[in-house]
Design a protein around this motif. Structure first.
Motif, mmCIF file in Angstrom:
data_model
loop_
_atom_site.group_PDB
_atom_site.id
_atom_site.type_symbol
_atom_site.label_atom_id
_atom_site.label_comp_id
_atom_site.label_asym_id
_atom_site.label_seq_id
_atom_site.Cartn_x
_atom_site.Cartn_y
_atom_site.Cartn_z
ATOM 1 N N THR A 54 0.879 -1.159 -0.113
ATOM 2 C CA THR A 54 -0.070 0.216 0.028
ATOM 3 C C THR A 54 1.143 1.248 0.222
ATOM 4 O OG1 THR A 54 -0.143 0.242 2.413
ATOM 5 C CG2 THR A 54 -1.511 -1.152 1.451
ATOM 6 N N LEU A 55 0.288 2.342 -0.087
ATOM 7 C CA LEU A 55 1.211 3.507 0.019
ATOM 8 C C LEU A 55 2.166 3.724 1.250
ATOM 9 C CD1 LEU A 55 -1.492 6.281 -0.989
ATOM 10 C CD2 LEU A 55 0.529 5.624 -2.177
ATOM 11 N N GLU A 56 1.584 2.995 2.388
ATOM 12 C CA GLU A 56 2.291 3.062 3.657
ATOM 13 C C GLU A 56 3.229 1.890 3.719
ATOM 14 O OE1 GLU A 56 -0.952 2.816 3.579
ATOM 15 O OE2 GLU A 56 -1.299 4.870 3.949
ATOM 16 N N THR A 57 3.406 1.025 2.676
ATOM 17 C CA THR A 57 4.461 -0.001 2.917
ATOM 18 C C THR A 57 5.307 -0.085 1.497
ATOM 19 O OG1 THR A 57 2.907 -1.527 1.564
ATOM 20 C CG2 THR A 57 2.795 -1.519 4.101
ATOM 21 N N GLY A 58 5.519 0.923 0.711
ATOM 22 C CA GLY A 58 6.630 0.979 -0.234
ATOM 23 C C GLY A 58 6.344 1.597 -1.339
ATOM 24 N N ILE A 59 5.001 1.755 -1.694
ATOM 25 C CA ILE A 59 4.635 2.397 -3.213
ATOM 26 C C ILE A 59 4.745 3.914 -3.216
ATOM 27 C CG2 ILE A 59 2.818 2.675 -4.875
ATOM 28 C CD1 ILE A 59 1.880 0.029 -4.290
ATOM 29 N N PRO A 60 5.649 4.604 -3.994
ATOM 30 C CA PRO A 60 5.615 6.254 -3.922
ATOM 31 C C PRO A 60 4.296 6.699 -4.238
ATOM 32 C CG PRO A 60 7.399 5.144 -5.419
ATOM 33 C CD PRO A 60 6.412 4.062 -5.105
ATOM 34 N N ASP A 61 4.466 7.856 -4.121
ATOM 35 C CA ASP A 61 3.151 8.580 -4.359
ATOM 36 C C ASP A 61 2.643 8.623 -5.767
ATOM 37 O OD1 ASP A 61 3.111 9.670 -1.827
ATOM 38 O OD2 ASP A 61 4.099 11.608 -2.123
ATOM 39 N N ALA A 62 3.497 8.662 -6.598
ATOM 40 C CA ALA A 62 2.851 8.566 -8.201
ATOM 41 C C ALA A 62 2.700 7.386 -8.706
ATOM 42 C CB ALA A 62 4.304 9.246 -9.043
ATOM 43 N N TYR A 63 1.691 7.052 -9.101
ATOM 44 C CA TYR A 63 1.323 5.687 -9.542
ATOM 45 C C TYR A 63 0.114 6.042 -10.641
ATOM 46 C CZ TYR A 63 -2.428 5.663 -6.121
ATOM 47 O OH TYR A 63 -3.474 6.023 -5.420
ATOM 48 N N SER A 64 -0.003 5.038 -11.427
ATOM 49 C CA SER A 64 -1.108 5.152 -12.455
ATOM 50 C C SER A 64 -1.851 3.837 -12.615
ATOM 51 C CB SER A 64 -0.813 5.264 -14.003
ATOM 52 O OG SER A 64 0.095 4.477 -14.528
ATOM 53 N N PHE A 65 -3.323 3.798 -12.564
ATOM 54 C CA PHE A 65 -3.954 2.588 -12.515
ATOM 55 C C PHE A 65 -4.988 2.652 -13.619
ATOM 56 C CE2 PHE A 65 -6.143 5.331 -9.376
ATOM 57 C CZ PHE A 65 -7.559 5.204 -9.742
ATOM 58 N N GLY A 66 -5.667 1.535 -13.994
ATOM 59 C CA GLY A 66 -6.521 1.455 -15.076
ATOM 60 C C GLY A 66 -7.637 0.297 -14.847
ATOM 61 N N MET A 67 -8.913 0.633 -15.029
ATOM 62 C CA MET A 67 -10.003 -0.257 -14.962
ATOM 63 C C MET A 67 -10.757 -0.409 -16.175
ATOM 64 S SD MET A 67 -10.979 0.408 -10.962
ATOM 65 C CE MET A 67 -11.626 -0.944 -10.580
ATOM 66 N N SER A 68 -10.956 -1.587 -16.950
ATOM 67 C CA SER A 68 -11.691 -1.442 -18.004
ATOM 68 C C SER A 68 -12.564 -2.755 -18.066
ATOM 69 C CB SER A 68 -10.948 -1.526 -19.307
ATOM 70 O OG SER A 68 -10.069 -3.009 -19.170
ATOM 71 N N ALA A 69 -13.719 -2.495 -18.732
ATOM 72 C CA ALA A 69 -14.930 -3.392 -18.700
ATOM 73 C C ALA A 69 -14.380 -4.705 -19.581
ATOM 74 C CB ALA A 69 -16.192 -2.851 -19.365
ATOM 75 N N PRO A 70 -15.120 -5.681 -19.629
ATOM 76 C CA PRO A 70 -14.979 -7.001 -20.303
ATOM 77 C C PRO A 70 -15.166 -6.384 -21.995
ATOM 78 C CG PRO A 70 -16.705 -7.363 -19.161
ATOM 79 C CD PRO A 70 -16.279 -5.870 -18.539
ATOM 80 N N THR A 71 -14.664 -7.109 -22.802
ATOM 81 C CA THR A 71 -14.719 -7.208 -24.288
ATOM 82 C C THR A 71 -15.412 -8.160 -24.849
ATOM 83 O OG1 THR A 71 -12.641 -7.905 -24.744
ATOM 84 C CG2 THR A 71 -12.978 -5.445 -24.650
ATOM 85 N N ALA A 72 -15.825 -9.231 -24.041
ATOM 86 C CA ALA A 72 -16.595 -10.397 -24.210
ATOM 87 C C ALA A 72 -17.048 -11.159 -23.078
ATOM 88 C CB ALA A 72 -15.722 -11.357 -25.268
ATOM 89 N N THR A 73 -18.384 -11.639 -23.359
ATOM 90 C CA THR A 73 -18.868 -12.549 -22.522
ATOM 91 C C THR A 73 -19.603 -13.640 -22.955
ATOM 92 O OG1 THR A 73 -21.253 -11.524 -22.504
ATOM 93 C CG2 THR A 73 -19.795 -10.409 -20.929
ATOM 94 N N ARG A 74 -19.571 -13.670 -23.834
ATOM 95 C CA ARG A 74 -19.607 -15.126 -24.745
ATOM 96 C C ARG A 74 -19.115 -14.918 -26.312
ATOM 97 N NH1 ARG A 74 -26.323 -14.796 -25.200
ATOM 98 N NH2 ARG A 74 -25.959 -14.708 -22.845
ATOM 99 N N VAL A 75 -18.612 -16.224 -26.557
ATOM 100 C CA VAL A 75 -17.900 -16.305 -27.733
ATOM 101 C C VAL A 75 -18.468 -17.441 -28.702
ATOM 102 C CG1 VAL A 75 -15.608 -16.856 -28.675
ATOM 103 C CG2 VAL A 75 -15.704 -15.694 -26.654
ATOM 104 N N ILE A 76 -18.567 -17.039 -29.854
ATOM 105 C CA ILE A 76 -19.167 -17.900 -31.106
ATOM 106 C C ILE A 76 -17.823 -18.448 -31.565
ATOM 107 C CG2 ILE A 76 -20.455 -18.494 -32.912
ATOM 108 C CD1 ILE A 76 -21.504 -15.635 -30.491
ATOM 109 N N VAL A 77 -17.637 -19.553 -31.754
ATOM 110 C CA VAL A 77 -16.584 -20.421 -32.368
ATOM 111 C C VAL A 77 -16.969 -20.955 -33.474
ATOM 112 C CG1 VAL A 77 -14.606 -21.978 -32.202
ATOM 113 C CG2 VAL A 77 -15.615 -20.871 -30.049
ATOM 114 N N GLY A 78 -16.208 -20.648 -34.775
ATOM 115 C CA GLY A 78 -16.628 -21.203 -36.138
ATOM 116 C C GLY A 78 -15.437 -22.210 -36.398
ATOM 117 N N GLY A 79 -16.004 -23.306 -36.393
ATOM 118 C CA GLY A 79 -15.251 -24.607 -36.643
ATOM 119 C C GLY A 79 -15.066 -24.886 -38.064
#
Length: 365
Positions: free
Chosen positions: A200-225
């Motif tokens: 955490t910030l208290e245990t070793g990470i400097p003040d500067a950081y970046s993060f990202g959170m993104s939604a899924p791009t697939a919840t079901r897949v159609i496979v063409g065989g």
């Protein structure tokens, strides 16, 4: 000794000399090509060995050889100037060597359209490597498989080995390793350890950081065989938990027409679902301490649990090392993706690499 040591070899891995106490740096990413560099005066007695065609170098740090590879380039300035030796780790050969359709046959006897490997990640990787090492006649072998990972399928048609194998290693959380012996190189994989505790910030990470959170791009897949037109085989693979959590349905399609008759198409669907999973990531530099030290409490590719702001995730560790007369030795552990989203040039390079993989894939069909 808490610094770099460079062991120089000739093109056949015969020992030449050792160097240390130089201005130097190294980058150690998991499942990618490690690099290092050191600087010599342009009249140094080591230059003949360092600049010889095919010269190689073992990069040591804290008493252990971290990687070995070719001296890729030696740019310099003069007179009374300096030369920089740039080293690339031997894992690069997985980008230089191809997976053939029939590895054991001559080039004019490639009687199969694709070489298809199916099974657990570790076994697929090692089977593909072993067959093509044997084809090339190089002194590289693979350790016995422990069948770790998830069920995958990969197809080779003159593709670079890394194009197909590195992504499935990353997806399974396995780390490729190279060991140098008297008879050659032994390739293996390892499961990463998790560093105890939560950063955490208290245990070793400097003040500067970046993060990202993104939604899924697939919840079901159609496979063409296999098959064409109305005869084509289709299969749908769903992630019901993902759809329930996100309250969304996102369909995706993956082409598996090159699979063998009777193949389990759900393997392709599950791989595509994994690629379309929601993402949570953080990128930052960490501070090395006695309780968090490279080579002692963690290795490249090990995992660390990070909790900052809204992000609570586990990330892989990479390492950057610099050494100079002014600053001494500085070790910077890093977490997050190699393609730091704040670095436009690095992000562009990775996008171009992904595009190149796609072009290579299309060009070999």
């Amino acid at each position: 000794m808490d610094g770099h040591r460079f062991v120089i070899y000739d093109s056949e891995d015969n020992y030449e000399l050792e160097l240390s106490g130089l201005e130097a740096s190294s980058e150690l990413p998991p499942n990618q090509i490690p690099t290092a560099s050191f600087v010599l005066d342009d009249d140094d007695s080591a230059l003949a060995a360092v600049t010889a065609p095919g010269a190689r170098c073992g990069v040591w740090f804290r008493g252990i050889e971290r990687f070995r590879g070719r001296i890729e380039s030696t740019p310099g300035e003069g007179p009374q100037g300096f030369i920089t030796a740039n080293i690339e780790g031997d894992i690069r050969k997985l980008w230089d060597w191809h997976g053939r359709q029939v590895p054991g046959a001559a080039l004019d006897a490639q009687a199969s359209e694709y070489r298809v490997y199916t099974g657990k990640t570790e076994s697929v990787v090692k089977a593909a490597l072993a067959e093509n090492f044997a084809r090339l006649g190089v002194p590289w072998t693979v350790a016995p498989s422990l069948d770790r990972g998830v069920t995958v399928r990969v197809e080779f048609r003159m593709h670079p080995l890394a194009d197909k194998l590195i992504p499935i290693l990353d997806a399974a959380g396995l780390i490729l390793t190279l060991e140098y012996t008297e008879t050659g190189v032994v390739v293996d994989v390892r499961e990463p350890d998790t560093v105890p505790g939560v950063l955490t910030l208290e245990t070793g990470i400097p003040d500067a950081y970046s993060f990202g959170m993104s939604a899924p791009t697939a919840t079901r897949v159609i496979v063409g065989g296999r098959g064409e037109g109305v005869e084509r085989e289709f299969l749908e693979v769903r992630d019901d938990d993902r759809e329930a959590e996100w309250g969304d349905i996102i369909e995706s399609f993956t082409d598996a027409r090159n699979t063998e008759e009777g193949s389990d198409l759900s393997v392709d669907g599950l791989q595509a679902l994994a690629e379309g999973a929601p993402r949570v990531s953080i990128t930052t530099d960490l501070v090395e301490t006695e309780r968090f030290m490279f080579g002692s409490t963690y290795l490249v590719g090990d995992l660390v649990h990070v909790k900052v702001g809204p992000v609570d995730t586990t990330q892989r560790l990479s390492v950057s090392i610099t050494e100079s007369a002014d600053s001494g030795v500085e070790v910077t552990p890093r977490i997050g993706e190699i393609d730091d989203s704040a670095d436009i040039e690095v992000r562009l390079a990775q996008q171009l690499a992904a595009l190149a993989r796609g072009v290579r894939d299309q060009g070999r069909r």
